[in-house]
Motif scaffolding. Sequence first.
Motif, short mmCIF file in Angstrom:
data_model
loop_
_atom_site.label_atom_id
_atom_site.label_comp_id
_atom_site.label_asym_id
_atom_site.label_seq_id
_atom_site.Cartn_x
_atom_site.Cartn_y
_atom_site.Cartn_z
N ASN A 12 -0.51 8.17 -12.50
CA ASN A 12 -0.20 6.74 -12.59
C ASN A 12 -1.10 5.95 -11.66
N LEU A 13 -1.23 6.44 -10.42
CA LEU A 13 -2.03 5.72 -9.42
C LEU A 13 -3.50 5.66 -9.82
N ILE A 14 -4.07 6.81 -10.23
CA ILE A 14 -5.51 6.83 -10.58
C ILE A 14 -5.77 5.92 -11.78
N THR A 15 -4.88 5.96 -12.78
CA THR A 15 -5.04 5.10 -13.96
C THR A 15 -4.93 3.63 -13.57
N PHE A 16 -3.96 3.33 -12.69
CA PHE A 16 -3.77 1.94 -12.25
C PHE A 16 -5.02 1.43 -11.53
N LEU A 17 -5.58 2.23 -10.62
CA LEU A 17 -6.77 1.80 -9.87
C LEU A 17 -7.97 1.63 -10.82
N PHE A 18 -8.07 2.51 -11.83
CA PHE A 18 -9.14 2.43 -12.83
C PHE A 18 -9.04 1.11 -13.60
N LEU A 19 -7.81 0.79 -14.03
CA LEU A 19 -7.58 -0.45 -14.78
C LEU A 19 -7.86 -1.68 -13.90
N LEU A 20 -7.45 -1.58 -12.63
CA LEU A 20 -7.63 -2.69 -11.69
C LEU A 20 -9.11 -3.08 -11.57
N GLU A 21 -9.96 -2.06 -11.39
CA GLU A 21 -11.40 -2.34 -11.25
C GLU A 21 -11.97 -2.93 -12.54
N HIS A 22 -11.47 -2.45 -13.69
CA HIS A 22 -11.92 -3.01 -14.98
C HIS A 22 -11.54 -4.50 -15.09
N LEU A 23 -10.30 -4.81 -14.77
CA LEU A 23 -9.84 -6.21 -14.89
C LEU A 23 -10.61 -7.12 -13.93
N LYS A 24 -10.98 -6.60 -12.76
CA LYS A 24 -11.79 -7.41 -11.83
C LYS A 24 -13.16 -7.72 -12.44
N GLU A 61 -8.90 7.09 0.14
CA GLU A 61 -8.56 6.34 1.36
C GLU A 61 -7.05 6.15 1.48
N LEU A 62 -6.44 5.80 0.34
CA LEU A 62 -4.97 5.60 0.32
C LEU A 62 -4.25 6.87 0.75
N LYS A 63 -4.66 7.99 0.15
CA LYS A 63 -3.98 9.26 0.41
C LYS A 63 -4.18 9.72 1.85
N ARG A 64 -5.39 9.36 2.42
CA ARG A 64 -5.66 9.77 3.80
C ARG A 64 -4.75 9.03 4.77
N ASN A 65 -4.59 7.72 4.53
CA ASN A 65 -3.79 6.90 5.45
C ASN A 65 -2.32 7.00 5.11
N THR A 66 -1.69 8.04 5.51
CA THR A 66 -0.26 8.14 5.22
C THR A 66 0.52 7.09 6.00
N MET A 91 0.84 -1.21 0.00
CA MET A 91 0.00 0.00 0.00
C MET A 91 0.88 1.26 0.00
N HIS A 92 1.97 1.21 0.73
CA HIS A 92 2.89 2.35 0.75
C HIS A 92 3.44 2.63 -0.66
N LEU A 93 3.72 1.54 -1.40
CA LEU A 93 4.26 1.69 -2.76
C LEU A 93 3.23 2.35 -3.67
N LEU A 94 1.96 1.97 -3.53
CA LEU A 94 0.92 2.61 -4.36
C LEU A 94 0.87 4.11 -4.06
N ARG A 95 0.94 4.46 -2.76
CA ARG A 95 0.88 5.88 -2.37
C ARG A 95 2.07 6.66 -2.93
N SER A 96 3.17 5.93 -3.17
CA SER A 96 4.39 6.59 -3.67
C SER A 96 4.32 6.89 -5.17
N LEU A 97 3.33 6.34 -5.87
CA LEU A 97 3.21 6.56 -7.32
C LEU A 97 2.73 7.99 -7.58
N PRO A 98 3.14 8.59 -8.71
CA PRO A 98 2.57 9.89 -9.10
C PRO A 98 1.05 9.74 -9.26
N ASP A 99 0.28 10.78 -8.96
CA ASP A 99 -1.19 10.69 -8.99
C ASP A 99 -1.76 10.14 -10.32
#
Length: 819
Positions: A728-740, A807-812, A718-726
Motif C-alpha cells: 500500500n505504501l509503495i503504491t501510494f508513494l508511486f502515485l503521489l510522485e505521478h500526481l505531482k 527514509e521513512l522505514k529508517r526513521n522509526t 509520517m508515522h501513519l504512512l509507516r504504519s501502512l502495509p508495504d
Amino acid sequence: MEEEEEAIGYLDKILEDEEDSEPGTPTSPGLGCTFLASKKGERDAGKGLEMRKLVLSGFLASEEIYINQLEALLLPMKPLKATATTSQPVLTIQQIETIFYKIQDIYEIHKEFYDSLCPKVQQWESKVTLGHLFQKLASQLGVYKAFVDNYKVALETAEKCSQSNNQFQKISEELKVKGPKDSKESHTSVTMEALLYKPIDRVTRSTLVLHDLLKHTPADHPDYPLLQDALRISQNFLSSINEDIDPRRTAVTTPKGETRQLVKDGFLVELSEGSRKLRHVFLFTDVVLCAKLKKTAVGKHQQYDCKWYVPLADLVFPAPEESEPCPQVHTIPDHELEDMKMKISAIKSEVQKEKAGKGQSRAIERLKKKMFENEFWLLLNSPTIPFRIHNRNGKSYLFLLSSDYERSEWREAIQKLQKKDLQAFVLSSVELQVLTGSCFKLRTVHNIPVTSNKDDDESPGLYGFLHVIVHSAKGFKQSANLYCTLEVDSFGYFVSKAKTRVFRDTTEPQWNEEFEIELEGSQSLRVLCYEKCYDKTKLNKDNNEIVDKIMGKGQVQLDPQAVPTKNWHTDVIEMNGIKVEFSMKFTSRDMSLKRTPSKKQTGVFGVKISVVTKRERSKVPYIVRQCVEEVEKRGIEEVGIYRISGVATDIQALKAAFDANNKDILVMLSDMDINAIAGTLKLYFRELPEPLLTDRLYPAFMEGIALSDPAAKENCMMHLLRSLPDPNLITFLFLLEHLKRVAEKEPINKMSLHNLATVFGPTLLRPSEVESKGHLTLASDIWSHDVMAQVQVLLYYLQHPPISFAELKRNTLYFSTDV
C-alpha cells in the motif's frame, strides 16, 4: 440617499451594492437596519417594543426624504403661477394645476404627520401611543386616489410643456431635493418625472411599515387595533388603485401601439466594469431589459432598477470571430468552487441535524444565512460561458452563463422575436420607469436560483451516480460531424458533465457510450446535440474556443420516485425534429460506497493489493504502472485529466482486459482515449476491497490532519504512512510522485495539486461501511466534513517534499525540526 436604496436584510445588501461588497457586509443604516433588526425581532418576541422604535426611526428618516421631495416639486410652482398672468407665461394656469395636482395637499398631510411623529420617536418611551397618527394618515388616502387618477395626464402635460418650452424643460430636468439633516449632501438633482412618481410609490411603503409595526406591537397594546384599521384601509386602497395603475404598468404599449408582453426572464451574471454582477434580465416582445434587483422582501415589495435596455430592432449577436476581445475575466479555480460546494453541503447537513433535533430557530436561521451567502458566491463565480449581445448603435454587453443550453435558449428566443417587423425606438424616462415597474409583477422567475430559497417540502433532488448511455440519434437532414453533451443541475445551476466522441460525416450517429455522472441534489438531465466545427476562423474571442453549432437540445426530469435504480430504462428526447435515444439508471451514494471484493482472486479489480503484488512479484500493481505510464506519455497535457469522465464502455473493456491478463493490453492502451485510461486507474482504486490508506488507519488520518501544530502534524502524518502495509505504501508513494508531475503541467492541463486531491482523496481514503453507516442517512451529508478532510490528507502529502520509502522505514522515530 433615496428611500428606494434602503436595504431589507442581508440578501438585499448583497444584491443592491453596485460595488458587490462581500456577502455578509453589515447593512447601511436606515430601513435596512430596521428590517434586519425586525427579522431578529420575529425570533425574539421579548424585544418587540424595541423593534417598534427601530421600525419607526427608519420610517421617520424616509418620511423626511419624501417631504423634501414634495417640497422640491412644489418649489417651482409659485414662480410659475406668478408668470402665468404676465404677458410671457411659461405655462398656463390650467397646465400648472394639471401637473401639480394635489401635490400641495399631499405635502401638508405628510408634514403634519411627520411633525407629530418626530417628537414621539425622539423622546421614546415604551408606553408611547401613535396608532392614531397612522389611522389619520390612512383616512386621508382619498387625496392619493385623486392624484393617481390624474397621474397619467400630469406626466403627458409635463412632457408636452418640456418639448414646447425651453425654460420649463430646464426647470423640470433639474429639481433640487434637500438632503436629510445629518446628510453630507446638501442637495441632489432629480427630474420632475421621477418626483411625480414618488406619491404612487409612497402608499406601498407606508403599508409595508404598518405591516412591520403590527408584527412588533403586542396584541394588548392600545395601538394594535388602530394600526390594524390603518393597515386594512391602506390595503383596500392599494387594491382599488392597482386596478387603475396596472393596465399602464403591465400592458405597456410598444411604439407601434401593440401590447408589449414579457416572453422570458431570469437571473444572469453580467460582466460589468471588470466584475461580476447578478442581473435579472427581461425579454419583452420588442426589447431586452437588464435590471438590478433593488429590494427583496416577501411579496410585492421588490423593485427593479434598469441598468440598460436594447430594442430588439437594434440588437445583434456578433459572430464569435467578430466580437471584440473579452475583458480579462477573473476565474475562480475549480478546487475553490469544489471547496465551496463542500462547505454548503456541510451547512445543509447541520441544518438537517438542527431540525431533526428540534434545534433553536435562531441557530437554523444563522446557518441558512451562511448557506445563502456561500451559494450566492458560487452562483456569481461559477459561470464561464460567454453570451454577448450588441446594440448596433453602440455598446456590447457580456453575460457569463454556466450552461450552453441556457445560452442557446436566450439566443433562440430573441431570434424568434426578431423575425417580426420590429422598429427601433428610445424610451422616455417615464416609459422606462413604467416598464421597469411592470417587471416585478410580470416576472416568471421569482427567486435567485439557490437551494436556500427552496421550501423545506420541495424535492432535495438526487445524490449519487447517474449512469447514462447515449445510444444514437436520427432526424438529421444532411451528413455532419456530430456529438452530444450531458448537463445536470448542481447547486442551483447547470454543469456540463460528459461528452460523447464525434461521429463523423453521418446522418445517423451510433455512439453507444456510457457515462457515470455524479449528482449533487440534481433534478434535471439535459442532452445537447452539436455539429462539430473544424473551421479555425470561427474562433470565439471571448474564450478562444471554436463555437460548435447546437443542432438540438432537450431535458428530462430526474424524479426520485421514477428514476430506475436496478435496470436500465431507455428513453428518447425529441429536439427540433432530431430524436436522441439514451438509457439511464441511478446508484445512490450509500450503494456506491459499498466495496464488493472480487469472488475470483485471479483478476486485479476488487482483489487485495497485497495479493496482486505477490502474484505479480511486483512492488506496484501492473495496472497502476501501465496506466500511469500511458497518462505521462500522452495525457499529461490533456485539459482536465483525471477530472473529465472517460467513456464507461471503454473503461469496462480495459477492466476486463486487465482482469483477464490479456496479452494485447499494451496495444489496447495505446489506442484507447486517454480519459478512459485515467478512469480505469481511478476505478481500480475505487474497487479495492478496502481503500489504499486502509480502513484501520482512517480515523487516525482524520485526527492527524486536524492537528494545528505543524511539528505534531508532521510526526503523526509520517508515522501513519509507516504504519501502512508495504504494498500500500509503495503504491501510494508511486502515485503521489505521478500526481505531482501532472500538477507541474497545471498551466496547460488546468489540474492543480488541489484539483487532483479533490479527485483522488475520497477514493484513496474513505470510512469503512461500519464508520459510514451513521453518515448515510442524510442525502445532503455527501460532501460532509469527512470529504473535506480526505482531500486535505492527500493534499498534505502532495505538498510535502519528496517522501522516500527507505527514509521513512529508517526513521522509526521521526522528529521534525520544521515548525
